[in-house]
Design a protein around this motif. Structure first.
Motif, PDB file in Angstrom:
ATOM      1  N   SER A 170      24.561  -5.661  -1.773  1.00  0.00           N
ATOM      2  CA  SER A 170      25.081  -5.618  -3.136  1.00  0.00           C
ATOM      3  C   SER A 170      26.168  -6.664  -3.381  1.00  0.00           C
ATOM      4  O   SER A 170      26.398  -7.076  -4.502  1.00  0.00           O
ATOM      5  CB  SER A 170      25.646  -4.234  -3.449  1.00  0.00           C
ATOM      6  N   GLY A 171      26.862  -7.072  -2.325  1.00  0.00           N
ATOM      7  CA  GLY A 171      27.918  -8.074  -2.479  1.00  0.00           C
ATOM      8  C   GLY A 171      29.228  -7.497  -2.965  1.00  0.00           C
ATOM      9  O   GLY A 171      30.204  -8.206  -3.145  1.00  0.00           O
ATOM     10  N   ILE A 172      29.293  -6.186  -3.180  1.00  0.00           N
ATOM     11  CA  ILE A 172      30.527  -5.533  -3.641  1.00  0.00           C
ATOM     12  C   ILE A 172      31.211  -4.916  -2.429  1.00  0.00           C
ATOM     13  O   ILE A 172      30.556  -4.306  -1.594  1.00  0.00           O
ATOM     14  CB  ILE A 172      30.212  -4.422  -4.673  1.00  0.00           C
ATOM     15  N   CYS A 173      32.506  -5.073  -2.353  1.00  0.00           N
ATOM     16  CA  CYS A 173      33.242  -4.448  -1.243  1.00  0.00           C
ATOM     17  C   CYS A 173      34.377  -3.610  -1.833  1.00  0.00           C
ATOM     18  O   CYS A 173      35.500  -4.074  -1.942  1.00  0.00           O
ATOM     19  CB  CYS A 173      33.760  -5.491  -0.276  1.00  0.00           C
ATOM     20  N   ALA A 174      34.057  -2.410  -2.264  1.00  0.00           N
ATOM     21  CA  ALA A 174      35.071  -1.509  -2.803  1.00  0.00           C
ATOM     22  C   ALA A 174      35.898  -0.959  -1.642  1.00  0.00           C
ATOM     23  O   ALA A 174      35.450  -0.948  -0.500  1.00  0.00           O
ATOM     24  CB  ALA A 174      34.402  -0.381  -3.568  1.00  0.00           C
ATOM     25  N   LYS A 175      37.102  -0.469  -1.957  1.00  0.00           N
ATOM     26  CA  LYS A 175      37.964   0.080  -0.906  1.00  0.00           C
ATOM     27  C   LYS A 175      37.300   1.302  -0.270  1.00  0.00           C
ATOM     28  O   LYS A 175      37.289   1.467   0.938  1.00  0.00           O
ATOM     29  CB  LYS A 175      39.315   0.461  -1.516  1.00  0.00           C
ATOM     30  N   ARG A 176      36.741   2.152  -1.129  1.00  0.00           N
ATOM     31  CA  ARG A 176      36.023   3.336  -0.648  1.00  0.00           C
ATOM     32  C   ARG A 176      34.861   3.609  -1.590  1.00  0.00           C
ATOM     33  O   ARG A 176      35.034   3.595  -2.800  1.00  0.00           O
ATOM     34  CB  ARG A 176      36.966   4.542  -0.637  1.00  0.00           C
ATOM     35  N   VAL A 177      33.681   3.841  -1.027  1.00  0.00           N
ATOM     36  CA  VAL A 177      32.500   4.122  -1.853  1.00  0.00           C
ATOM     37  C   VAL A 177      32.195   5.616  -1.776  1.00  0.00           C
ATOM     38  O   VAL A 177      32.125   6.176  -0.676  1.00  0.00           O
ATOM     39  CB  VAL A 177      31.280   3.303  -1.369  1.00  0.00           C
ATOM     40  N   VAL A 178      32.066   6.262  -2.932  1.00  0.00           N
ATOM     41  CA  VAL A 178      31.718   7.685  -2.985  1.00  0.00           C
ATOM     42  C   VAL A 178      30.245   7.793  -3.363  1.00  0.00           C
ATOM     43  O   VAL A 178      29.837   7.346  -4.429  1.00  0.00           O
ATOM     44  CB  VAL A 178      32.591   8.447  -4.007  1.00  0.00           C
ATOM     45  N   VAL A 179      29.450   8.372  -2.471  1.00  0.00           N
ATOM     46  CA  VAL A 179      28.002   8.497  -2.680  1.00  0.00           C
ATOM     47  C   VAL A 179      27.672   9.952  -3.011  1.00  0.00           C
ATOM     48  O   VAL A 179      28.070  10.869  -2.280  1.00  0.00           O
ATOM     49  CB  VAL A 179      27.212   8.053  -1.424  1.00  0.00           C
ATOM     50  N   ASP A 180      26.950  10.154  -4.110  1.00  0.00           N
ATOM     51  CA  ASP A 180      26.462  11.491  -4.470  1.00  0.00           C
ATOM     52  C   ASP A 180      25.106  11.679  -3.774  1.00  0.00           C
ATOM     53  O   ASP A 180      24.123  11.036  -4.127  1.00  0.00           O
ATOM     54  CB  ASP A 180      26.307  11.593  -5.991  1.00  0.00           C
ATOM     55  N   ALA A 181      25.060  12.574  -2.800  1.00  0.00           N
ATOM     56  CA  ALA A 181      23.867  12.714  -1.945  1.00  0.00           C
ATOM     57  C   ALA A 181      22.746  13.537  -2.584  1.00  0.00           C
ATOM     58  O   ALA A 181      21.689  13.700  -1.980  1.00  0.00           O
ATOM     59  CB  ALA A 181      24.255  13.348  -0.608  1.00  0.00           C
ATOM     60  N   ARG A 182      22.933  14.001  -3.805  1.00  0.00           N
ATOM     61  CA  ARG A 182      21.937  14.882  -4.424  1.00  0.00           C
ATOM     62  C   ARG A 182      20.567  14.203  -4.509  1.00  0.00           C
ATOM     63  O   ARG A 182      20.433  13.116  -5.037  1.00  0.00           O
ATOM     64  CB  ARG A 182      22.397  15.280  -5.823  1.00  0.00           C
TER      65      ARG A 182
END
Length: 206
Positions: free
Chosen positions: A5-17
């Motif tokens: 993706s080329g994005i480097c956020a500090k923390r990625v929150v993934v919704d596993a639903r």
């Protein structure tokens, strides 16, 4: 995310639903090794291909694998969905090396959406989504349901907490919509009131 993706956020929150367990775990494992901090919420809504009865039989066979003389030495059989997901990711990381241990420390997994993350933007991973990866008509089961069958006792509690959270977020969303409407109305009224003066202000406006 780091890779692709080329994005480097500090923390990625993934919704596993409604993500496939193994596919999500492999993508998350790669991100962790690349240095990304990942938080996975709603682990009880993860999907596993194959019906519930089949998966329960597989898990029961797994439960029989233990050290004969001292079972507490391992293997450890986690029942909670978040811990099952964590263990799945651990199997895809060289966790006995320093690099692997550091990568695994960057992962956090939760059932439901606990308070710090309920106000954060959550993302999905298309490469792991059930609707895109599992053929239509194929059986699947949810990890939370499987966990409740093999000894996890908090399935109903998490469902109640999630129901309350969704009600709160719906109220907040309605309030936000009303505020946006009022803002647009106020801007329109201000434009009508200022009239010709807007042209004078325009060059210096940001």
């Amino acid at each position: 995310m780091v890779s692709g993706s080329g994005i480097c956020a500090k923390r990625v929150v993934v919704d596993a639903r409604h993500h496939m367990l193994g596919r999500l775990a492999s993508i998350v494992a790669k991100e962790l090794l690349n240095g990304q901090k990942v938080v996975v919420v709603r682990c009880e809504e993860l999907a596993i291909s194959g019906g519930l009865v089949r998966q329960k039989m597989k898990y029961m066979r797994f439960l029989r694998k233990r050290m004969n003389t001292k079972p507490s030495h391992g293997p450890i059989h986690f029942r909670a969905p978040a811990k099952i997901f964590w263990r799945t990711v651990r199997g895809m990381i060289p966790h006995k090396t320093k690099r692997g241990a550091n990568a695994l420390a960057r992962l956090k997994a939760y059932e439901g959406v606990p308070p710090p993350f309920d106000n954060m933007k959550r993302m999905v991973i298309p490469d792991a989504l059930k609707v895109l990866r599992l053929q239509s008509g194929h059986k699947y089961c949810l990890l939370g349901k499987l966990s409740s069958e093999v000894g996890w006792n908090h399935y109903d509690t998490i469902r109640e907490l999630e129901k309350k959270r969704k009600e709160r977020s719906q109220l907040a969303y309605e309030r936000k919509k009303q505020l946006n409407k009022l803002k647009v109305k106020a801007e329109k009224a201000a434009e009508e009131k200022l009239g010709a003066q807007l042209e004078i202000i325009a060059p210096v406006k940001y």
